[in-house]
Design a protein around this motif. Structure first.
Motif, mmCIF file in Angstrom:
data_model
loop_
_atom_site.group_PDB
_atom_site.id
_atom_site.type_symbol
_atom_site.label_atom_id
_atom_site.label_comp_id
_atom_site.label_asym_id
_atom_site.label_seq_id
_atom_site.Cartn_x
_atom_site.Cartn_y
_atom_site.Cartn_z
ATOM 1 N N LEU A 237 0.807 -1.213 0.000
ATOM 2 C CA LEU A 237 0.000 0.000 0.000
ATOM 3 C C LEU A 237 0.845 1.269 0.000
ATOM 4 C CD1 LEU A 237 -2.456 -1.325 2.691
ATOM 5 C CD2 LEU A 237 -3.116 -0.834 0.332
ATOM 6 N N VAL A 238 2.143 1.144 0.236
ATOM 7 C CA VAL A 238 3.020 2.307 0.274
ATOM 8 C C VAL A 238 3.357 2.732 -1.155
ATOM 9 C CG1 VAL A 238 5.282 3.163 1.008
ATOM 10 C CG2 VAL A 238 3.976 1.630 2.500
ATOM 11 N N MET A 239 3.188 4.021 -1.439
ATOM 12 C CA MET A 239 3.473 4.532 -2.784
ATOM 13 C C MET A 239 4.960 4.400 -3.096
ATOM 14 S SD MET A 239 2.199 5.917 -5.524
ATOM 15 C CE MET A 239 0.607 6.592 -5.005
ATOM 16 N N PRO A 240 5.317 3.736 -4.192
ATOM 17 C CA PRO A 240 6.736 3.643 -4.565
ATOM 18 C C PRO A 240 7.318 5.033 -4.810
ATOM 19 C CG PRO A 240 5.402 2.098 -5.837
ATOM 20 C CD PRO A 240 4.447 3.001 -5.120
ATOM 21 N N ALA A 241 8.574 5.205 -4.455
ATOM 22 C CA ALA A 241 9.213 6.522 -4.566
ATOM 23 C C ALA A 241 9.161 7.062 -5.995
ATOM 24 C CB ALA A 241 10.649 6.443 -4.073
ATOM 25 N N ASP A 242 9.289 6.177 -7.003
ATOM 26 C CA ASP A 242 9.319 6.648 -8.385
ATOM 27 C C ASP A 242 7.957 7.079 -8.891
ATOM 28 O OD1 ASP A 242 8.175 4.155 -8.531
ATOM 29 O OD2 ASP A 242 9.450 3.414 -10.152
ATOM 30 N N ARG A 243 6.895 6.825 -8.101
ATOM 31 C CA ARG A 243 5.553 7.268 -8.489
ATOM 32 C C ARG A 243 5.009 8.343 -7.558
ATOM 33 N NH1 ARG A 243 1.467 2.799 -8.499
ATOM 34 N NH2 ARG A 243 0.230 4.452 -9.446
#
Length: 247
Positions: A237-243
């Motif tokens: 559920l954690v937003m990936p850094a690249d997005r």
């Protein structure tokens, strides 16, 4: 007719380090009529953190110059020092408010450090070291005692960009699918969905909060009637850094 039920689990005592939370939850479920196949057990983060000993006495904390700076005139530098210790990165600050990225990857106020419902005055509660592991441990213990393997969500209150108020989200998950990926499916008029993903675990946590609440004294609930069969972790559920458009 589709139906979802949320059943608050009453009668749990004030919790402390080393308490068998899984056994207490199993007993509370029995009092509420028992678990059923497909149930999801939602447990408030503070209950988990207390039994895991994630408590800090502010009297034992020596604030740094950075903590004094972030506290400003209104904050407690000792609490800010604890927040810094739990932070991988300070994202934004307006003394004494700090928005931080925790080592788990969560972006939240005060790195999840909270004095409300703490065990005694001048005490703060920290997030579990590994909320997914906490959820797995509770699931194993409840399954052992009840013979039913529920999904487990460890929940906490988070604020949201562009919206007033907080809502509970899942910070730990076991025995359920946290995300429902609808990409590639078609809606009722035939349009192909290209980006739709539903945060089922967060929605379950938010539903459970309706009976938990900050002051209700009910640290857990059963959510019944939601099909989230599968497996996964809250890290999904954690937003990936690249997005992340708002680092």
């Amino acid at each position: 007719m589709p139906e979802v039920r949320v059943i608050g689990l009453e009668g749990l005592p004030e919790l402390g380090p080393g308490d068998d939370l899984g056994a207490l939850l199993a007993e509370a479920c029995a009092r509420a009529g028992g678990l059923e196949a497909g149930d999801v057990l939602v447990v408030a983060q503070k209950a988990v953190s207390k039994v895991e000993g994630r408590l800090v006495r502010l009297a034992d904390v020596e604030p740094s110059a950075r903590a004094v700076e972030l506290a400003g005139e209104e904050g407690d530098p000792r609490q800010l020092e604890v927040i810094l210790g739990e932070s991988a990165e300070v994202v934004r600050s307006r003394p004494p408010l700090v928005i931080a990225r925790t080592r788990h990857g969560f972006v939240c106020a005060s790195a999840g450090v909270d004095a409300s419902n703490a065990k005694g005055p001048e005490t703060v509660v920290l997030l579990p070291v590994d909320p997914d592991a906490s959820a797995r441990s509770l699931r194993e213990r409840v399954t052992e005692l009840t013979g039913v393997a529920p999904g487990v969500v460890v929940s906490d209150s988070f604020g949201r960009a562009w919206r007033q108020g907080t809502t509970d989200i899942a910070i730990g998950v076991a025995g359920l699918r946290p995300l429902r990926d609808l990409r590639g499916t078609r809606d009722s008029v035939g349009y192909e969905l290209r980006s739709t993903m539903i945060a089922d675990a967060d929605e379950i946590a938010g539903a459970a909060e309706l009976v938990l609440g900050k002051s209700a004294g009910i640290p857990a609930a059963i959510v019944r009637g939601v099909d989230v069969s599968g497996d996964g972790t809250a890290q999904e559920l954690v937003m990936p850094a690249d997005r992340d458009l708002f680092p």
